[in-house]
Design an enzyme around this catalytic site. Structure first.
Site, PDB file in Angstrom:
ATOM      1  N   ARG A  42      40.132  36.780  39.054  1.00  0.00           N
ATOM      2  CA  ARG A  42      41.039  37.426  39.878  1.00  0.00           C
ATOM      3  C   ARG A  42      41.124  36.527  41.335  1.00  0.00           C
ATOM      4  O   ARG A  42      42.241  36.515  41.859  1.00  0.00           O
ATOM      5  CB  ARG A  42      40.402  38.798  40.337  1.00  0.00           C
ATOM      6  CG  ARG A  42      41.305  39.586  41.517  1.00  0.00           C
ATOM      7  CD  ARG A  42      40.610  40.850  41.907  1.00  0.00           C
ATOM      8  NE  ARG A  42      41.139  41.942  42.835  1.00  0.00           N
ATOM      9  CZ  ARG A  42      42.322  42.488  42.750  1.00  0.00           C
ATOM     10  NH1 ARG A  42      42.912  42.599  41.635  1.00  0.00           N
ATOM     11  NH2 ARG A  42      42.870  43.370  43.734  1.00  0.00           N
TER      12      ARG A  42
ATOM     13  N   ASP B  39      51.213  54.908  43.642  1.00  0.00           N
ATOM     14  CA  ASP B  39      50.030  55.431  43.077  1.00  0.00           C
ATOM     15  C   ASP B  39      50.102  57.078  43.496  1.00  0.00           C
ATOM     16  O   ASP B  39      49.888  58.076  42.871  1.00  0.00           O
ATOM     17  CB  ASP B  39      48.862  54.822  43.687  1.00  0.00           C
ATOM     18  CG  ASP B  39      48.574  53.825  43.603  1.00  0.00           C
ATOM     19  OD1 ASP B  39      48.201  53.223  42.410  1.00  0.00           O
ATOM     20  OD2 ASP B  39      49.104  52.920  44.467  1.00  0.00           O
TER      21      ASP B  39
ATOM     22  N   ARG C 247      52.442  59.123  41.491  1.00  0.00           N
ATOM     23  CA  ARG C 247      51.894  59.418  40.198  1.00  0.00           C
ATOM     24  C   ARG C 247      51.100  60.438  40.282  1.00  0.00           C
ATOM     25  O   ARG C 247      50.956  61.576  39.450  1.00  0.00           O
ATOM     26  CB  ARG C 247      51.144  58.331  39.687  1.00  0.00           C
ATOM     27  CG  ARG C 247      51.921  57.025  38.887  1.00  0.00           C
ATOM     28  CD  ARG C 247      51.106  55.704  38.975  1.00  0.00           C
ATOM     29  NE  ARG C 247      51.839  54.806  38.188  1.00  0.00           N
ATOM     30  CZ  ARG C 247      51.509  53.479  38.154  1.00  0.00           C
ATOM     31  NH1 ARG C 247      50.521  52.938  39.078  1.00  0.00           N
ATOM     32  NH2 ARG C 247      52.106  52.584  37.778  1.00  0.00           N
TER      33      ARG C 247
ATOM     34  N   HIS D 114      45.511  49.128  46.917  1.00  0.00           N
ATOM     35  CA  HIS D 114      46.089  49.501  45.614  1.00  0.00           C
ATOM     36  C   HIS D 114      45.556  48.951  44.484  1.00  0.00           C
ATOM     37  O   HIS D 114      45.681  47.612  44.083  1.00  0.00           O
ATOM     38  CB  HIS D 114      47.612  48.929  45.699  1.00  0.00           C
ATOM     39  CG  HIS D 114      48.366  48.878  44.591  1.00  0.00           C
ATOM     40  ND1 HIS D 114      48.915  50.259  43.866  1.00  0.00           N
ATOM     41  CD2 HIS D 114      49.079  48.092  43.792  1.00  0.00           C
ATOM     42  CE1 HIS D 114      49.407  49.776  42.985  1.00  0.00           C
ATOM     43  NE2 HIS D 114      49.699  48.549  42.652  1.00  0.00           N
TER      44      HIS D 114
END
Length: 317
Positions: A92, A152, A155, A179
């Site tokens: 990452r 988000d 959703r 996020h």
């Protein structure tokens, strides 16, 4: 900033996310002028041609063309969706460094044009990339923000609307924080209409508090489930960006959960971008909405912020 009645958007990045956004702009008639910028200029030209052929069926005329960073000079809004995906075996942090370099180059190019509008970032990891854009641009923080937890939260509202069998527009609930995997839902601040979700569950035997954990996991992991099936997510975020664009251009003072800069400490957290509800209008972020949280939610917010702080520190800005 251009005159308040103009609507010129520059989109940087013509991948799936960028073009889902552009298609939403055209369908909803949200802009008068749309400029597409991509490292692959031929793709940008092709996308502009394809979109333009739909203008006769759109709700308003829109001029669409492939351009370059000089076109940012008189833009009202620049939306950045460009970035690279994680490679096999890449960490990452490796991805962060590569996307940081891309973001720095993009924002420096934008600012060289004399741009003085609003920058909206959707490139992932969005909270960290928005911080990079803010630092590089030199613009005030209220004119640089990210898509954050807007998708988000959409959703979440959709999932709750199905569970409680009510219109999603009547669900008032937010995902906040990063996020990413550390995002969370402050359930004590979630409502169906004006009634707290927790009260609705306690008063109706057909509902169960345990279902809230299932809904949260469903929302948090939605992207993984979609990517597993179709390799990418783009329609939802495209519509989310279009909604934010509408709020900006209509000067709506609407509340949207986005990635905002915390200058003043909230829960002891400051000097980073993180997902929180904010009032947005033609000038950007008018106000960040802070609210009381219980001890558990405060701890989760601080944990989420700590992850973002580590990633920001790793970039050496």
């Amino acid at each position: 900033m251009r005159q308040i009645d103009t609507r010129k958007v520059v989109l940087v990045g013509t991948g799936f996310v960028g073009m889902s956004y552009a298609y939403s702009l055209l369908n909803q008639g949200l802009a008068e002028e749309l400029v597409l910028i991509d490292i692959n200029k031929e793709k940008a030209i092709g996308e502009a041609m394809d979109l333009s052929h739909g203008v006769p069926y759109a709700p308003r005329h829109m001029t669409i063309y492939a351009g370059d960073y000089n076109d940012c000079k008189d833009a009202d809004l620049v939306v950045i969706t460009a970035g690279v995906a994680q490679k096999p075996g890449e960490t990452r942090l490796d991805l962060l460094q590569r996307n940081k370099a891309i973001m720095v180059d993009i924002v420096e190019s934008i600012m060289k044009s004399g741009f003085s509008g609003i920058i909206l970032v959707a490139s992932n990891p969005v909270d960290v990339m928005t911080y990079v854009a803010y630092k590089v641009s030199g613009l005030p923080a209220h004119r640089v923000f990210g898509s954050g937890t807007s998708l988000d939260s959409a959703r979440l509202r959709y999932a709750l609307s199905r569970y409680f069998e009510v219109d999603a527009h009547s669900v008032h609930a937010y995902v906040i924080g990063e996020h990413g995997d550390s995002e969370f839902v402050p359930w004590s601040n979630a409502f169906i209409g004006i009634k707290p979700v927790l009260d609705v569950i306690s008063e109706h035997p057909e509902y169960d508090f345990a279902d809230l954990d299932r809904i949260y996991v469903e929302v948090r992991d939605a992207a993984y489930e979609i990517i597993k099936r179709k390799q990418a997510t783009y329609y939802g975020i495209g519509l989310s960006l279009a909604h934010i664009t509408r709020v900006i251009f209509n000067n709506s003072n609407s509340i949207v959960p986005v990635s905002v800069y915390l200058e003043k400490p909230f829960c002891g957290v400051s000097d980073l971008y993180i997902g929180l509800p904010a009032v947005i209008n033609r000038h950007g972020i008018k106000e960040i909405i802070t609210f009381p949280m219980n001890q558990n939610d405060r701890e989760r917010f601080v944990h989420s912020a700590a992850i973002l702080q580590r990633e920001i520190s790793s970039l050496g800005l």
